[in-house]
Design a protein around this motif. Sequence first.
Motif, PDB file in Angstrom:
ATOM      1  N   SER A 203       0.867  -1.218  -0.198  1.00 33.52           N
ATOM      2  CA  SER A 203      -0.017   0.137   0.208  1.00 33.52           C
ATOM      3  C   SER A 203       0.940   1.283   0.005  1.00 33.52           C
ATOM      4  CB  SER A 203      -1.118  -0.063   1.259  1.00 33.52           C
ATOM      5  OG  SER A 203      -1.782  -0.982   1.163  1.00 33.52           O
ATOM      6  N   GLN A 204       1.936   1.057   0.579  1.00 34.16           N
ATOM      7  CA  GLN A 204       2.990   2.401   0.814  1.00 34.16           C
ATOM      8  C   GLN A 204       3.615   2.541  -0.452  1.00 34.16           C
ATOM      9  OE1 GLN A 204       5.653   1.530   3.927  1.00 34.16           O
ATOM     10  NE2 GLN A 204       4.417   2.596   5.303  1.00 34.16           N
ATOM     11  N   GLN A 205       3.709   1.538  -1.347  1.00 36.31           N
ATOM     12  CA  GLN A 205       4.193   1.457  -2.621  1.00 36.31           C
ATOM     13  C   GLN A 205       3.138   1.780  -3.695  1.00 36.31           C
ATOM     14  OE1 GLN A 205       7.295  -1.116  -3.524  1.00 36.31           O
ATOM     15  NE2 GLN A 205       7.080  -0.964  -6.021  1.00 36.31           N
ATOM     16  N   PHE A 206       2.052   1.593  -3.608  1.00 39.35           N
ATOM     17  CA  PHE A 206       1.082   1.685  -4.599  1.00 39.35           C
ATOM     18  C   PHE A 206      -0.224   2.338  -3.845  1.00 39.35           C
ATOM     19  CE2 PHE A 206       3.193  -1.955  -6.086  1.00 39.35           C
ATOM     20  CZ  PHE A 206       3.669  -1.365  -7.374  1.00 39.35           C
ATOM     21  N   PRO A 207      -0.211   3.917  -3.351  1.00 39.08           N
ATOM     22  CA  PRO A 207      -1.127   4.258  -2.734  1.00 39.08           C
ATOM     23  C   PRO A 207      -2.420   4.604  -2.975  1.00 39.08           C
ATOM     24  CG  PRO A 207       0.225   5.814  -3.473  1.00 39.08           C
ATOM     25  CD  PRO A 207       0.894   4.611  -3.450  1.00 39.08           C
ATOM     26  N   GLY A 208      -2.757   4.206  -4.391  1.00 40.50           N
ATOM     27  CA  GLY A 208      -3.972   4.390  -5.274  1.00 40.50           C
ATOM     28  C   GLY A 208      -4.661   3.210  -5.156  1.00 40.50           C
ATOM     29  N   GLN A 209      -4.030   1.995  -4.657  1.00 43.03           N
ATOM     30  CA  GLN A 209      -4.672   0.433  -4.745  1.00 43.03           C
ATOM     31  C   GLN A 209      -4.963  -0.023  -3.541  1.00 43.03           C
ATOM     32  OE1 GLN A 209      -4.217  -1.171  -8.194  1.00 43.03           O
ATOM     33  NE2 GLN A 209      -3.795   0.978  -8.544  1.00 43.03           N
ATOM     34  N   LYS A 210      -5.773  -1.024  -3.554  1.00 39.71           N
ATOM     35  CA  LYS A 210      -6.480  -1.390  -2.233  1.00 39.71           C
ATOM     36  C   LYS A 210      -6.482  -2.984  -1.899  1.00 39.71           C
ATOM     37  CE  LYS A 210     -10.752  -0.731  -4.347  1.00 39.71           C
ATOM     38  NZ  LYS A 210     -11.980   0.205  -4.594  1.00 39.71           N
ATOM     39  N   PHE A 211      -6.818  -3.252  -0.769  1.00 40.34           N
ATOM     40  CA  PHE A 211      -6.954  -4.731  -0.296  1.00 40.34           C
ATOM     41  C   PHE A 211      -8.862  -4.685   0.292  1.00 40.34           C
ATOM     42  CE2 PHE A 211      -2.382  -4.370   0.541  1.00 40.34           C
ATOM     43  CZ  PHE A 211      -2.048  -5.460  -0.373  1.00 40.34           C
ATOM     44  N   ILE A 212      -9.150  -5.763  -0.154  1.00 42.80           N
ATOM     45  CA  ILE A 212     -10.660  -5.940  -0.140  1.00 42.80           C
ATOM     46  C   ILE A 212     -10.922  -7.144   0.938  1.00 42.80           C
ATOM     47  CG2 ILE A 212     -12.861  -6.364  -0.909  1.00 42.80           C
ATOM     48  CD1 ILE A 212     -11.717  -3.316  -1.475  1.00 42.80           C
ATOM     49  N   TYR A 213     -11.768  -7.149   1.851  1.00 45.76           N
ATOM     50  CA  TYR A 213     -12.158  -8.212   2.607  1.00 45.76           C
ATOM     51  C   TYR A 213     -13.753  -8.300   2.172  1.00 45.76           C
ATOM     52  CZ  TYR A 213     -14.551 -10.430   6.449  1.00 45.76           C
ATOM     53  OH  TYR A 213     -15.377 -11.477   7.240  1.00 45.76           O
ATOM     54  N   THR A 214     -13.993  -9.679   1.905  1.00 48.69           N
ATOM     55  CA  THR A 214     -15.385  -9.980   1.434  1.00 48.69           C
ATOM     56  C   THR A 214     -15.907 -11.174   2.233  1.00 48.69           C
ATOM     57  OG1 THR A 214     -16.769 -10.697  -0.256  1.00 48.69           O
ATOM     58  CG2 THR A 214     -14.521 -11.427  -0.503  1.00 48.69           C
ATOM     59  N   PRO A 215     -16.861 -10.947   3.080  1.00 48.75           N
ATOM     60  CA  PRO A 215     -17.216 -12.101   3.986  1.00 48.75           C
ATOM     61  C   PRO A 215     -17.941 -13.360   3.197  1.00 48.75           C
ATOM     62  CG  PRO A 215     -18.683 -10.467   4.128  1.00 48.75           C
ATOM     63  CD  PRO A 215     -17.651 -10.017   3.331  1.00 48.75           C
ATOM     64  N   THR A 216     -18.239 -13.126   1.784  1.00 45.32           N
ATOM     65  CA  THR A 216     -18.624 -14.192   1.082  1.00 45.32           C
ATOM     66  C   THR A 216     -17.828 -15.324   0.557  1.00 45.32           C
ATOM     67  OG1 THR A 216     -18.279 -12.963  -0.925  1.00 45.32           O
ATOM     68  CG2 THR A 216     -20.318 -12.809  -0.095  1.00 45.32           C
ATOM     69  N   ALA A 217     -16.379 -14.908   0.602  1.00 46.69           N
ATOM     70  CA  ALA A 217     -15.156 -15.992   0.507  1.00 46.69           C
ATOM     71  C   ALA A 217     -15.000 -16.581   1.627  1.00 46.69           C
ATOM     72  CB  ALA A 217     -14.177 -15.298  -0.151  1.00 46.69           C
ATOM     73  N   ARG A 218     -15.303 -17.738   2.226  1.00 42.60           N
ATOM     74  CA  ARG A 218     -15.401 -18.312   3.497  1.00 42.60           C
ATOM     75  C   ARG A 218     -14.191 -19.691   3.517  1.00 42.60           C
ATOM     76  NH1 ARG A 218     -20.716 -17.591   2.170  1.00 42.60           N
ATOM     77  NH2 ARG A 218     -21.126 -19.701   1.428  1.00 42.60           N
ATOM     78  N   VAL A 219     -13.820 -19.631   4.445  1.00 44.16           N
ATOM     79  CA  VAL A 219     -13.098 -21.104   4.816  1.00 44.16           C
ATOM     80  C   VAL A 219     -13.235 -21.241   6.316  1.00 44.16           C
ATOM     81  CG1 VAL A 219     -11.158 -20.420   3.201  1.00 44.16           C
ATOM     82  CG2 VAL A 219     -10.773 -19.751   5.315  1.00 44.16           C
ATOM     83  N   ALA A 220     -13.402 -22.300   6.678  1.00 44.12           N
ATOM     84  CA  ALA A 220     -13.178 -22.777   8.221  1.00 44.12           C
ATOM     85  C   ALA A 220     -11.971 -23.159   8.687  1.00 44.12           C
ATOM     86  CB  ALA A 220     -14.374 -23.923   8.235  1.00 44.12           C
ATOM     87  N   HIS A 221     -11.383 -22.913   9.671  1.00 44.71           N
ATOM     88  CA  HIS A 221     -10.149 -22.929  10.310  1.00 44.71           C
ATOM     89  C   HIS A 221     -10.390 -23.782  11.392  1.00 44.71           C
ATOM     90  CE1 HIS A 221      -6.195 -21.241  11.430  1.00 44.71           C
ATOM     91  NE2 HIS A 221      -6.004 -22.428  11.119  1.00 44.71           N
ATOM     92  N   ARG A 222      -9.778 -25.021  11.386  1.00 45.39           N
ATOM     93  CA  ARG A 222      -9.712 -25.880  12.711  1.00 45.39           C
ATOM     94  C   ARG A 222      -9.033 -25.164  13.867  1.00 45.39           C
ATOM     95  NH1 ARG A 222      -9.252 -29.655   8.615  1.00 45.39           N
ATOM     96  NH2 ARG A 222     -10.857 -31.095   8.636  1.00 45.39           N
ATOM     97  N   VAL A 223      -9.553 -25.225  15.033  1.00 47.09           N
ATOM     98  CA  VAL A 223      -8.924 -24.944  16.441  1.00 47.09           C
ATOM     99  C   VAL A 223      -8.681 -26.114  17.205  1.00 47.09           C
ATOM    100  CG1 VAL A 223      -9.075 -23.364  18.373  1.00 47.09           C
ATOM    101  CG2 VAL A 223      -9.883 -22.536  15.963  1.00 47.09           C
TER     102      VAL A 223
END
Length: 332
Positions: A203-223
């Motif tokens: 993000s510091q190198q490409f300030p106009g770009q972004k990361f997106i979180y979407t709750p529709t992309a789902r994985v289950a993580h064993r604990v």
Amino acid sequence: MDTRKSCEGGISVIICAYTEERWEQLVEALDSVRCQTLPPQEMIVVIDHNPSLFARSRQIFKDVCVLENAHARGLSGARNTGIARARGQIIAFMDEDALADSTWLESLARIYADSSVMGVGGLISPLWVDGRPTWFPEEFNWVVGCTYRGVSETAAPVRNLIGCNMSFRADVFRSIGGFRSGIGRIGSVPLGCEETELCIRASQQFPGQKFIYTPTARVAHRVPSTRTRFEYFRSRCYAEGLSKALITSLVGGRDGLRSERAYTFKTLPLGVLRGMGDVIARRDISGFGRAFAIVIGLLLTTWGYVLGKVSIRKPTLQKLESGLINEPLSGQ
């Protein structure tokens, strides 16, 4: 929308493994990737300095590219090994003890229709092997590598992605290099934040770009039960503070602690009130435990951060800088 057009060139899925104790989980993780509505271009398994696990994986997984970690032991080096081999235009990561929803890759790919998106991550639900401890607050799900209370419930920009469910354009690694060694997890040592550092660096190198979180992309993580004990909670919070100290020394406090400020001053106080409210309104005595855990978790993380900042010396930072893989990390 045809999600295949959103990520022309395909998706490479990388899963890193280091112990044969999780063999059955690794098998199930790969099966979940094989069942995607949007099939991956390739699956890559990177074995972290375990010759017997490498040999077994090469023998069994005929449709998978199995590699040995070509760098120093640890998750960062293993991921960088996979990145260097990957052929997809999108590179997705999942843990070997996770299970992907059948629409996982399709949901990730859909977001890449926006050309300003550098990476996409999704929801990580805890799959408690022996049940969730009543004292364990949802605000601290990150302790077990899962999405925590306070994260947006709709698709939204985020500062950084979480390793068990994240993806990047391959061009990101070509431009800024790979994950920095010396920060992330090595075996079962509960350090982290290598994803945070990489996302901030991008993000510091490409300030106009972004990361997106979407709750529709789902994985289950064993604990597993070993991570439901208060001793693990305590050590993981302290280690997170140490990792954050290293991150802020590398990328600066403004970016390194931007998300943590809102989490500390908004999410956690609400969590304490929620726990006490459960005691009063529902007569749920375990609410005391959740409120207490939030306070202790914050104190331990802060203590680790303070000690980390005090103990970091210039040679340490120089060593971390040298741990950055700067050459292009894509086989394309």
